[in-house]
Design an enzyme around this catalytic site. Structure first.
Site, PDB file in Angstrom:
ATOM      1  N   GLY A  28     -23.189  -6.491   3.791  1.00 41.24           N
ATOM      2  CA  GLY A  28     -21.924  -6.671   3.491  1.00 41.24           C
ATOM      3  C   GLY A  28     -21.093  -5.733   2.609  1.00 41.24           C
ATOM      4  O   GLY A  28     -21.794  -4.316   2.872  1.00 41.24           O
ATOM      5  N   LEU A  29     -20.037  -5.928   2.182  1.00 37.18           N
ATOM      6  CA  LEU A  29     -19.219  -4.911   1.752  1.00 37.18           C
ATOM      7  C   LEU A  29     -20.113  -3.795   0.864  1.00 37.18           C
ATOM      8  O   LEU A  29     -19.624  -2.640   0.830  1.00 37.18           O
ATOM      9  CB  LEU A  29     -17.868  -5.615   1.053  1.00 37.18           C
ATOM     10  N   LEU A  30     -20.597  -4.361  -0.156  1.00 40.23           N
ATOM     11  CA  LEU A  30     -21.393  -3.642  -1.069  1.00 40.23           C
ATOM     12  C   LEU A  30     -22.733  -3.161  -0.628  1.00 40.23           C
ATOM     13  O   LEU A  30     -23.224  -2.067  -0.585  1.00 40.23           O
ATOM     14  CB  LEU A  30     -21.644  -4.617  -2.351  1.00 40.23           C
ATOM     15  N   ALA A  85     -24.971 -12.920  -0.967  1.00 37.59           N
ATOM     16  CA  ALA A  85     -24.185 -14.023  -1.838  1.00 37.59           C
ATOM     17  C   ALA A  85     -23.088 -14.650  -1.037  1.00 37.59           C
ATOM     18  O   ALA A  85     -22.481 -14.090  -0.017  1.00 37.59           O
ATOM     19  CB  ALA A  85     -23.688 -13.584  -3.213  1.00 37.59           C
ATOM     20  N   TYR A 149     -17.680 -21.351  -7.742  1.00 42.57           N
ATOM     21  CA  TYR A 149     -18.457 -19.943  -7.482  1.00 42.57           C
ATOM     22  C   TYR A 149     -18.789 -19.588  -8.532  1.00 42.57           C
ATOM     23  O   TYR A 149     -20.076 -19.044  -8.811  1.00 42.57           O
ATOM     24  CB  TYR A 149     -17.056 -19.045  -7.016  1.00 42.57           C
TER      25      TYR A 149
END
Length: 325
Positions: A28-30, A85, A149
């Site tokens: 993922g991005l992080l 997530a 969310y």
């Protein structure tokens, strides 16, 4: 006699070995930046992924309790960083069952296994646990999410705190960073929007976009400090690294100001951008208007480790320009 070298999971970190870190959501991005930074700093890593697992990453279905338990048993991590997530509010608003399953039930499973294996855990959460009516928020601010969310991430926070009281819950805001495609973040997707004829851009909701490269460095320094604290072996140090933490950049933005910055980076005119000061009309997941978080607990840990906290907060326009190249 010299002092005993501080250790992580019983390992000497004074020699440069910093322990074993298990990262979920490693594609993922992080997660990608966490993997890069921790590898560069000498940690032993195992990254878990699923649909995009390749190379050294290990394919693991986090919904499968046996697969997840095997990763803990096989790797025996000192630290677990739970990045996996679903973070798209509009996608989750109509599917609360899935939101709870991915953002809370999986967090509970990870937290329980981390506790059983005596692994410290960092659970990534969000500023959307707040309704925006009492900003700025300290770490002990009262959560009151207004979308599914936020509800699901708050449920994840509470699940982690229940099964692993020594875990760290790290709330972060809108993230941006090195991307694989423009649509990977709502921020970088604005490059397409600002090329439209007269795009309407929200100027109502404030954001504090935070660079994933900076956040990964903060998390690495946080983990190093936690490892070193183990050598002191007292309850005060244990509690210092448990509970709620915040991290965000300090540049206040709105979608309009971010769109303006992106247009300038791309060499486009900004005259056609339409600023919308009114609250968004109903129809998508509601957002808090104000979302500034105070980061005192984590800033104090960084400062006591010899870091100036603001070194981990890059210039928004300069960083974004790099990521859009």
């Amino acid at each position: 006699m010299g002092n005993k070298a501080p250790c992580c999971g019983g390992r000497d970190v004074s020699s440069g070995f910093r322990g074993k870190v298990l990262v979920t959501g490693a594609t993922g991005l992080l997660g990608r930046q966490v993997m890069r930074v921790f590898q560069e700093r000498g940690w032993t890593l195992r990254g878990l992924a699923f649909s995009r697992a390749s190379g050294a990453l290990v394919k693991c279905d986090l919904f499968d309790s046996a697969q997840l338990a095997h990763q803990f048993q096989d790797f025996q991590p000192d630290i677990v960083i739970h990045c996996a997530a679903e973070r798209r509010p509009d996608k989750l608003e109509a599917d609360k069952d899935y939101a709870i399953r991915i953002n809370a039930d999986v967090a509970r499973s990870v937290g329980k296994l981390a506790k059983e294996h005596q692994s410290w855990l960092i659970y990534l959460s969000t500023n959307y646990v707040f309704d925006g009516k009492a900003a700025p928020y300290k770490e002990d601010g009262v959560p009151c999410p207004i979308n599914v969310y936020g509800e699901s991430k708050l449920a994840g926070e509470r699940a982690v705190a229940e099964v692993h009281p020594g875990a760290a819950i790290l709330r972060v805001p809108l993230l941006y960073g090195p991307i694989e495609k423009l649509e990977e973040t709502s921020l970088t997707a604005l490059l397409k929007t600002v090329k439209e004829a007269a795009p309407k851009l929200d100027n109502w909701q404030e954001r504090f976009p935070t660079n994933t490269e900076d956040l990964a460095l903060v998390m690495e320094a946080f983990c190093e400090a936690q490892c070193r604290s183990l050598s002191e072996n007292n309850a005060e140090n244990t509690s210092r690294f448990a509970g709620i933490f915040h991290w965000q950049a300090n540049d206040r933005q709105t979608k309009f100001s971010m769109g303006t910055t992106i247009a300038e980076i791309a060499g486009l005119s900004t005259k056609h951008l339409v600023k919308v000061d009114a609250a968004p009309a109903p129809g998508s997941a509601p957002r808090p208007q104000f979302e500034r978080m105070l980061c005192g607990r984590l800033e104090n840990i960084l400062a006591s480790s010899g870091y100036q906290p603001d070194r981990f907060r890059c210039d928004f326009k300069a960083c974004l320009a790099r990521h859009l190249q």
